[in-house]
Design a protein around this motif. Structure first.
Motif, PDB file in Angstrom:
ATOM      1  N   ILE A   8      -9.386 -36.719  19.877  1.00 21.88           N
ATOM      2  CA  ILE A   8     -10.549 -36.220  19.046  1.00 21.88           C
ATOM      3  C   ILE A   8     -10.854 -37.407  18.065  1.00 21.88           C
ATOM      4  CG2 ILE A   8      -8.951 -35.177  17.125  1.00 21.88           C
ATOM      5  CD1 ILE A   8     -12.296 -33.743  18.214  1.00 21.88           C
ATOM      6  N   TYR A   9     -10.050 -38.182  17.601  1.00 21.23           N
ATOM      7  CA  TYR A   9     -10.379 -39.258  16.698  1.00 21.23           C
ATOM      8  C   TYR A   9     -11.200 -40.180  17.417  1.00 21.23           C
ATOM      9  CZ  TYR A   9      -9.229 -41.883  12.364  1.00 21.23           C
ATOM     10  OH  TYR A   9      -9.377 -42.392  11.347  1.00 21.23           O
ATOM     11  N   ILE A  10     -11.185 -40.532  18.540  1.00 18.54           N
ATOM     12  CA  ILE A  10     -12.178 -41.424  19.528  1.00 18.54           C
ATOM     13  C   ILE A  10     -13.417 -40.844  19.329  1.00 18.54           C
ATOM     14  CG2 ILE A  10     -12.581 -42.355  21.630  1.00 18.54           C
ATOM     15  CD1 ILE A  10      -9.518 -42.489  22.028  1.00 18.54           C
ATOM     16  N   THR A  11     -13.233 -39.441  19.712  1.00 18.15           N
ATOM     17  CA  THR A  11     -14.776 -38.656  19.731  1.00 18.15           C
ATOM     18  C   THR A  11     -15.254 -38.698  18.318  1.00 18.15           C
ATOM     19  OG1 THR A  11     -13.865 -37.262  21.284  1.00 18.15           O
ATOM     20  CG2 THR A  11     -15.801 -36.508  20.205  1.00 18.15           C
ATOM     21  N   THR A  84      -9.346 -33.609   2.368  1.00 15.98           N
ATOM     22  CA  THR A  84      -7.835 -33.309   2.816  1.00 15.98           C
ATOM     23  C   THR A  84      -7.672 -31.923   3.731  1.00 15.98           C
ATOM     24  OG1 THR A  84      -7.381 -32.242   0.679  1.00 15.98           O
ATOM     25  CG2 THR A  84      -6.901 -34.761   0.667  1.00 15.98           C
ATOM     26  N   ALA A  85      -6.441 -31.837   4.105  1.00 15.77           N
ATOM     27  CA  ALA A  85      -5.988 -30.508   4.883  1.00 15.77           C
ATOM     28  C   ALA A  85      -6.169 -29.499   4.133  1.00 15.77           C
ATOM     29  CB  ALA A  85      -4.636 -30.920   5.458  1.00 15.77           C
ATOM     30  N   VAL A  86      -6.904 -28.456   4.710  1.00 11.29           N
ATOM     31  CA  VAL A  86      -6.956 -27.077   4.132  1.00 11.29           C
ATOM     32  C   VAL A  86      -5.759 -26.276   4.465  1.00 11.29           C
ATOM     33  CG1 VAL A  86      -8.546 -25.088   3.913  1.00 11.29           C
ATOM     34  CG2 VAL A  86      -9.480 -27.452   4.349  1.00 11.29           C
ATOM     35  N   PRO A  87      -5.031 -25.440   3.706  1.00 13.01           N
ATOM     36  CA  PRO A  87      -4.069 -24.749   3.937  1.00 13.01           C
ATOM     37  C   PRO A  87      -4.360 -23.626   5.067  1.00 13.01           C
ATOM     38  CG  PRO A  87      -3.837 -25.049   1.886  1.00 13.01           C
ATOM     39  CD  PRO A  87      -5.249 -25.540   2.142  1.00 13.01           C
ATOM     40  N   VAL A  88      -3.734 -23.572   6.135  1.00 16.99           N
ATOM     41  CA  VAL A  88      -4.179 -22.626   7.516  1.00 16.99           C
ATOM     42  C   VAL A  88      -3.932 -21.066   6.764  1.00 16.99           C
ATOM     43  CG1 VAL A  88      -3.923 -21.867   9.430  1.00 16.99           C
ATOM     44  CG2 VAL A  88      -3.728 -24.188   8.889  1.00 16.99           C
ATOM     45  N   THR A  89      -4.865 -20.266   6.646  1.00 15.91           N
ATOM     46  CA  THR A  89      -4.863 -18.992   6.579  1.00 15.91           C
ATOM     47  C   THR A  89      -5.494 -18.104   7.737  1.00 15.91           C
ATOM     48  OG1 THR A  89      -6.810 -18.682   5.387  1.00 15.91           O
ATOM     49  CG2 THR A  89      -4.532 -19.342   4.049  1.00 15.91           C
ATOM     50  N   VAL A  90      -4.742 -17.256   8.287  1.00 10.32           N
ATOM     51  CA  VAL A  90      -5.512 -16.751   9.294  1.00 10.32           C
ATOM     52  C   VAL A  90      -5.694 -15.110   9.174  1.00 10.32           C
ATOM     53  CG1 VAL A  90      -4.948 -15.883  11.850  1.00 10.32           C
ATOM     54  CG2 VAL A  90      -4.272 -18.329  11.017  1.00 10.32           C
ATOM     55  N   ASP A  91      -6.918 -14.791   9.246  1.00 13.67           N
ATOM     56  CA  ASP A  91      -7.047 -13.572   8.836  1.00 13.67           C
ATOM     57  C   ASP A  91      -7.808 -13.005  10.320  1.00 13.67           C
ATOM     58  OD1 ASP A  91      -6.784 -13.346   6.340  1.00 13.67           O
ATOM     59  OD2 ASP A  91      -8.759 -14.619   5.923  1.00 13.67           O
ATOM     60  N   ASN A 362     -23.748 -24.031  10.128  1.00 11.09           N
ATOM     61  CA  ASN A 362     -24.176 -22.631  10.626  1.00 11.09           C
ATOM     62  C   ASN A 362     -24.339 -21.941   9.320  1.00 11.09           C
ATOM     63  OD1 ASN A 362     -21.765 -21.978   9.841  1.00 11.09           O
ATOM     64  ND2 ASN A 362     -21.044 -21.664  11.809  1.00 11.09           N
ATOM     65  N   ASN A 363     -24.758 -20.581   9.424  1.00  9.84           N
ATOM     66  CA  ASN A 363     -24.913 -19.693   8.344  1.00  9.84           C
ATOM     67  C   ASN A 363     -23.688 -19.670   7.337  1.00  9.84           C
ATOM     68  OD1 ASN A 363     -27.932 -19.985   8.157  1.00  9.84           O
ATOM     69  ND2 ASN A 363     -27.872 -18.200   9.553  1.00  9.84           N
ATOM     70  N   GLN A 364     -22.575 -19.705   7.928  1.00 13.95           N
ATOM     71  CA  GLN A 364     -21.345 -19.639   7.101  1.00 13.95           C
ATOM     72  C   GLN A 364     -21.098 -20.921   6.421  1.00 13.95           C
ATOM     73  OE1 GLN A 364     -17.968 -17.429   8.748  1.00 13.95           O
ATOM     74  NE2 GLN A 364     -18.810 -18.284  10.730  1.00 13.95           N
ATOM     75  N   GLY A 365     -21.790 -22.253   6.705  1.00 13.36           N
ATOM     76  CA  GLY A 365     -21.506 -23.391   6.406  1.00 13.36           C
ATOM     77  C   GLY A 365     -20.362 -24.324   6.772  1.00 13.36           C
ATOM     78  N   GLY A 366     -20.481 -23.799   8.291  1.00 12.89           N
ATOM     79  CA  GLY A 366     -19.350 -24.665   9.065  1.00 12.89           C
ATOM     80  C   GLY A 366     -19.927 -25.553  10.048  1.00 12.89           C
ATOM     81  N   SER A 367     -19.267 -26.509  10.475  1.00  8.22           N
ATOM     82  CA  SER A 367     -19.968 -27.579  11.338  1.00  8.22           C
ATOM     83  C   SER A 367     -19.101 -28.154  12.133  1.00  8.22           C
ATOM     84  CB  SER A 367     -20.982 -28.444  10.542  1.00  8.22           C
ATOM     85  OG  SER A 367     -19.841 -29.449   9.847  1.00  8.22           O
ATOM     86  N   VAL A 372     -13.909 -31.473  12.556  1.00  6.40           N
ATOM     87  CA  VAL A 372     -13.175 -32.638  12.871  1.00  6.40           C
ATOM     88  C   VAL A 372     -12.258 -32.953  11.556  1.00  6.40           C
ATOM     89  CG1 VAL A 372     -13.430 -34.994  13.498  1.00  6.40           C
ATOM     90  CG2 VAL A 372     -14.599 -33.145  14.833  1.00  6.40           C
ATOM     91  N   ASP A 373     -13.035 -33.039  10.374  1.00  5.46           N
ATOM     92  CA  ASP A 373     -12.596 -33.397   9.320  1.00  5.46           C
ATOM     93  C   ASP A 373     -11.055 -32.750   9.097  1.00  5.46           C
ATOM     94  OD1 ASP A 373     -14.483 -34.953   8.689  1.00  5.46           O
ATOM     95  OD2 ASP A 373     -15.384 -33.749   7.109  1.00  5.46           O
TER      96      ASP A 373
END
Length: 398
Positions: A8-11, A84-91, A362-367, A372-373
């Motif tokens: 993924i880093y190469i991509t 920086t890394a975002v803490p993972v929260t799963v809903d 997208n309309n949620q603000g994700g990309s 990748v970040d």
């Protein structure tokens, strides 16, 4: 999962070489090319050797200023730093309908597009290998050594009628499918050897043998995970198809029919297992359709791929950088496995004249870029993650 992370880093580096005025990347040339050779990422990996010219590891390139959801971003520059890394929260994954963001049309103008290298990129690659001892060593010990082994041992194509590698198949069938998929890597490496040393016609002839064998034998299952690696062989075809006196018109048509048949089967086969209509399976399907449409010059296939991807965008990328897969499975391996084909989709789209799909929100603000970040701190060893700790899928816990 370090292999996935490096991939993924190469991509990521390839995309940024196209959108940041070729700013340096964090990996050295040797690290990028060795990993690309190993994983068969695609033409962009070796093109990066010629395009980026990073001499030593440096800080990673910066990203473009964020655009409003649905707007194409400005050209990337030095406006921001990676998050920086975002803490993972799963809903619970999003279940409500979210408005779609339009993916701009890509017009082939009645011609086949490019999924390999342009003629200019091929020339740059040859020149760097000739002038740079390190690049020459990487080529000799990676691509050329393997291509020469294939020729020296007279390895023969081992196509199968159907590739079956998903976990719902018996292990013996999965193992046979993975073994057959080695042919994708063989054709890919032979085609690169033919690109760098076109005077050695054996490389191109052997590439052609692999392509025709698969075109004559293989029939699509319509399962994108079974067939996602086919794009390596399709890139091989793109690299050698215009070499003088290699393919007859009939032979080209045979390969094109096979590639198109895979796309058609993907477009007409419903995904019925779990959330495969909107997880990484669907992203891999979109990638297959786009690659096939571009290399065959079929505008209707490209249009269908873009429309399909547009529908996926709405619920796949989250504003915190996670993807639908991460929300559902709480596993970086799944986040990465969805972001990889999305990045390749964006790269090929831009390579053929499309705007910057990588940063499109997208309309949620994700990309793609934000997803990748999210992964990069784990790639760099700055963060760790316990895989599947909060998965919502039965069986992952084991």
């Amino acid at each position: 999962y370090s292999n996935f992370f490096l991939w993924i880093y190469i991509t990521y580096s390839i995309i940024h070489s196209m959108t940041t005025e070729r700013q340096p990347v964090r990996l050295t040339r040797r690290e990028m090319i060795r990993a690309t050779v190993r994983f068969g990422l695609g033409a962009g990996g070796l093109a990066l050797l010629a395009a980026c010219g990073a001499e030593t590891p440096t800080v990673a390139p910066t990203v473009a200023p964020a655009a409003a959801p649905g707007e194409l971003p400005a050209a990337a520059g030095n406006a921001g730093e990676f998050s920086t890394a975002v803490p993972v929260t799963v809903d619970n994954p999003v279940a409500t309908a979210i408005p779609e963001v339009e993916v701009p049309h890509l017009d082939l103008h009645g011609q086949e597009g490019i999924i390999g290298l342009t003629e200019e990129q091929k020339g740059e690659l040859r020149n760097r290998i000739q002038s740079d001892p390190e690049a020459a060593d990487i080529f000799q010990t990676g691509i050329k050594k393997e291509a020469d082994r294939i020729l020296g041992e007279n390895l023969q194509p081992a196509p199968v009628e159907q590739i079956l590698v998903t976990s719902d198949n018996p292990q013996s069938v999965i193992d046979a499918g993975k073994l057959a998929l080695q042919d994708m890597q063989y054709a890919y490496k032979l085609a690169y050897a033919a690109t760098v040393e076109p005077e050695n016609t054996q490389y191109a002839e052997k590439t052609k043998q692999y392509l025709l064998a698969w075109a004559e034998t293989n029939r699509s299952t319509g399962n994108p995970i079974n067939e996602t690696n086919y794009t390596q062989m399709w890139i091989a075809y793109d690299l050698v198809k215009d070499l003088p006196n290699l393919f007859s018109d009939d032979e080209k048509e045979k390969v094109v029919r096979w590639i198109d048949s895979v796309a058609q089967k993907q477009m007409t086969t419903d995904l019925t297992i779990g959330n495969t209509k909107k997880n990484n399976w669907a992203i891999h399907r979109a990638k297959l359709e786009l690659f096939a449409g571009i290399i065959t010059g079929k505008q209707e296939t490209v249009d269908a791929a873009l429309k399909y991807y547009q529908g996926l965008m709405a619920e796949f990328y989250y504003p915190d950088g996670t993807t639908f897969d991460m929300q559902e499975r709480d596993a970086l391996v799944y986040q990465t496995y969805g972001v990889l084909p999305a990045s390749e989709f964006a790269r090929i789209y831009m390579m053929n004249g499309g705007p910057d799909l990588y940063h499109l929100q997208n309309n949620q603000g994700g990309s793609i870029a934000q997803s990748v970040d999210y992964i990069l701190p784990f790639v760099r060893g700055e963060a760790t993650h316990l895989e599947f700790a909060n998965t919502t899928v039965l069986g992952d816990e084991g």
